[in-house]
Motif scaffolding. Structure first.
Motif, short mmCIF file in Angstrom:
data_model
loop_
_atom_site.label_atom_id
_atom_site.label_comp_id
_atom_site.label_asym_id
_atom_site.label_seq_id
_atom_site.Cartn_x
_atom_site.Cartn_y
_atom_site.Cartn_z
N UNK A 34 -1.75 -4.50 -2.10
CA UNK A 34 -1.91 -5.68 -1.50
C UNK A 34 -3.00 -6.92 -2.26
N UNK A 35 -3.46 -5.72 -2.65
CA UNK A 35 -4.94 -6.91 -3.38
C UNK A 35 -4.11 -7.73 -4.27
N UNK A 36 -3.18 -6.90 -4.77
CA UNK A 36 -2.00 -7.80 -6.09
C UNK A 36 -1.24 -8.58 -5.13
N UNK A 37 -0.86 -9.11 -4.22
CA UNK A 37 -0.51 -9.82 -3.87
C UNK A 37 -1.37 -11.14 -3.78
N UNK A 38 -2.36 -10.90 -3.15
CA UNK A 38 -3.79 -11.49 -3.25
C UNK A 38 -4.60 -12.10 -3.95
N UNK A 39 -4.52 -11.40 -5.13
CA UNK A 39 -4.66 -11.89 -6.13
C UNK A 39 -4.14 -12.43 -7.67
N UNK A 219 16.44 2.25 -16.42
CA UNK A 219 16.82 1.32 -15.18
C UNK A 219 16.18 2.75 -14.21
N UNK A 220 15.64 3.39 -14.18
CA UNK A 220 14.89 4.80 -13.19
C UNK A 220 13.61 3.57 -12.90
N UNK A 221 13.08 4.26 -11.76
CA UNK A 221 11.99 3.82 -11.11
C UNK A 221 10.69 4.73 -9.95
N UNK A 222 9.58 4.23 -9.62
CA UNK A 222 8.83 4.76 -8.74
C UNK A 222 8.64 3.75 -7.83
N UNK A 223 7.63 3.72 -6.94
CA UNK A 223 7.15 3.47 -6.48
C UNK A 223 6.66 1.81 -7.04
N UNK A 224 6.31 1.88 -7.85
CA UNK A 224 5.50 0.78 -8.78
C UNK A 224 6.23 -0.25 -8.89
N UNK A 225 7.59 0.14 -9.67
CA UNK A 225 8.84 -0.40 -10.35
C UNK A 225 9.87 -1.10 -8.19
N UNK A 226 9.79 -0.60 -7.65
CA UNK A 226 9.80 -0.77 -5.98
C UNK A 226 9.22 -2.18 -5.75
N UNK A 232 9.27 -9.53 -7.51
CA UNK A 232 10.11 -10.83 -8.35
C UNK A 232 11.07 -11.29 -7.79
N UNK A 233 11.61 -11.35 -6.58
CA UNK A 233 12.03 -11.97 -5.23
C UNK A 233 11.32 -13.41 -4.65
N UNK A 234 12.53 -15.06 -4.26
CA UNK A 234 11.18 -15.62 -3.81
C UNK A 234 10.40 -14.76 -3.01
N UNK A 235 9.22 -16.15 -2.74
CA UNK A 235 8.19 -15.67 -1.62
C UNK A 235 8.03 -14.13 -2.11
N UNK A 236 7.85 -13.79 -3.46
CA UNK A 236 7.44 -12.13 -3.48
C UNK A 236 6.19 -11.98 -3.47
N UNK A 237 4.54 -12.51 -3.29
CA UNK A 237 3.91 -11.88 -3.51
C UNK A 237 3.85 -12.20 -1.78
N UNK A 241 3.36 -8.32 -0.29
CA UNK A 241 1.72 -7.98 0.04
C UNK A 241 2.42 -7.23 1.23
N UNK A 242 3.36 -7.84 2.35
CA UNK A 242 3.55 -7.50 3.53
C UNK A 242 4.20 -5.32 2.86
N UNK A 243 4.30 -5.54 1.89
CA UNK A 243 4.83 -4.12 2.09
C UNK A 243 3.60 -3.19 1.48
N UNK A 244 2.30 -4.18 0.24
CA UNK A 244 1.78 -3.10 0.13
C UNK A 244 0.85 -2.65 2.28
N UNK A 245 0.74 -3.82 3.58
CA UNK A 245 0.48 -3.47 4.37
C UNK A 245 0.93 -2.34 4.89
N UNK A 246 2.38 -2.04 4.83
CA UNK A 246 3.48 -1.13 5.34
C UNK A 246 2.77 0.12 5.16
N UNK A 247 2.83 0.19 3.36
CA UNK A 247 2.05 1.82 2.75
C UNK A 247 1.33 2.25 3.65
N UNK A 248 0.47 1.11 3.78
CA UNK A 248 -1.18 1.81 4.20
C UNK A 248 -0.81 1.52 5.84
N UNK A 249 -0.27 1.70 6.44
CA UNK A 249 0.26 1.75 7.48
C UNK A 249 0.89 3.27 7.63
#
Length: 289
Positions: A34-39, A219-226, A232-237, A241-249
């Motif tokens: 979430x902080x990465x998305x914010x900053x 091409x394999x990866x874990x949470x960081x790659x997810x 990297x998607x449109x509106x990615x930040x 942020x939403x996925x970060x909040x979901x992970x906090x949940x």
């Protein structure tokens, strides 16, 4: 696997310690995302997030607590499967579920070893913490039919992710949660956390399938790659942020499990769960019509 045995008394505190350690780990990962998305910074996976923790005061102590907690969670899953503490039975569906519990235990045992090595100064993160996932994928590809094994693991992982989402949406988790004021208040966060975690697990499974198809462990990866893929998607930040909040949940879900989880085999007959309360409300509503 064995049935009709009495589980040891220490299994409950072991379970609570394990879920608490999971909660701390995902709280750190979700907060950093979430902080990465914010900053506008870089989202981190499990290894990098825990490496960041190590740099803070008492971080080393926290790493050891997490490592011990992961070992505790692994042992809990093994005991849960062996003694059938969730009273699943012995039919084919139950056996698959109990095998799944054992596999989950093995995964968290591996995480505990990794965190312990990090605390001792060996091991660490690299490349968004994906070295572990890529190393395991690379090793699997050296086996006979290795690429097919990797793709099969990917399919199984996707299935696990779908189950997390289903568990949240269908509220299956309520069967094992004690009914209290706080467990009811936190229920929306629990549901959101399970769905968010399911999305991440599905993405990890897709990475594995692509790695197998292209015979490329990179091409394999874990949470960081997810997280990075979402970013990297449109509106990615916003998505990150939403996925970060979901992970906090999801961390909240782990903490709720740590405090309020009911073990069916060890619970008394009068134990009220969120599921039993929901069924009672439904019956009362039907009777009043």
């Amino acid at each position: 696997m064995s049935d009709n045995r009495d589980a040891p008394d220490w299994v409950i505190p072991l379970m609570r310690l394990g879920y608490s350690a999971r909660g701390v780990t995902y709280l750190i990962i979700g907060a950093l995302a979430f902080l990465a998305a914010w900053t506008g910074g870089q989202a981190e996976g499990t290894s990098d997030a825990l490496s960041t923790l190590k740099q803070h005061p008492l971080g080393l102590v926290a790493l050891w607590v997490i490592a011990i907690g992961m070992f505790a969670y692994a042992i809990w899953r093994f005991i849960c499967a062996w003694y059938d503490l969730e009273q699943r039975g012995t039919d084919a569906k139950a056996i698959i579920a109990r095998i799944g519990q054992t596999v989950t235990g093995l995964i968290h045992l591996g995480i505990g070893v990794s965190v312990g090595r990090m605390a001792m100064g060996s091991g660490g993160s690299g490349g968004n913490g994906e070295s572990g996932a890529q190393s395991v994928t690379s090793w699997l590809m050296t086996l006979p039919y290795g690429t097919y094994i990797v793709m099969a693991v990917g399919v199984i992982t996707i299935g696990a992710g779908v189950y997390y989402g289903y568990k949240g949406i269908a509220e299956k988790y309520k069967n094992h949660l004690m009914r209290t004021e706080w467990s009811e208040k936190l229920d929306p966060l629990v549901k959101a956390g399970l769905v968010a975690h399911g999305i991440i697990i599905v993405m990890i499974g897709v990475f594995l399938i692509y790695a197998g198809i292209n015979t490329d462990p990179g091409q394999a990866g874990g949470i960081g790659k997810a997280f990075q893929t979402v970013r990297s998607q449109p509106y990615g930040m916003f998505l990150l942020g939403a996925l970060g909040l979901g992970t906090i949940a999801f961390a909240v879900y782990c903490f709720v499990e740590a405090v309020y989880r009911v073990v069916p085999q060890l619970a008394g007959p009068d134990m009220q769960t969120l599921a039993s309360e929901a069924k009672g409300k439904a019956r009362r509503a039907a009777a009043s019509v």
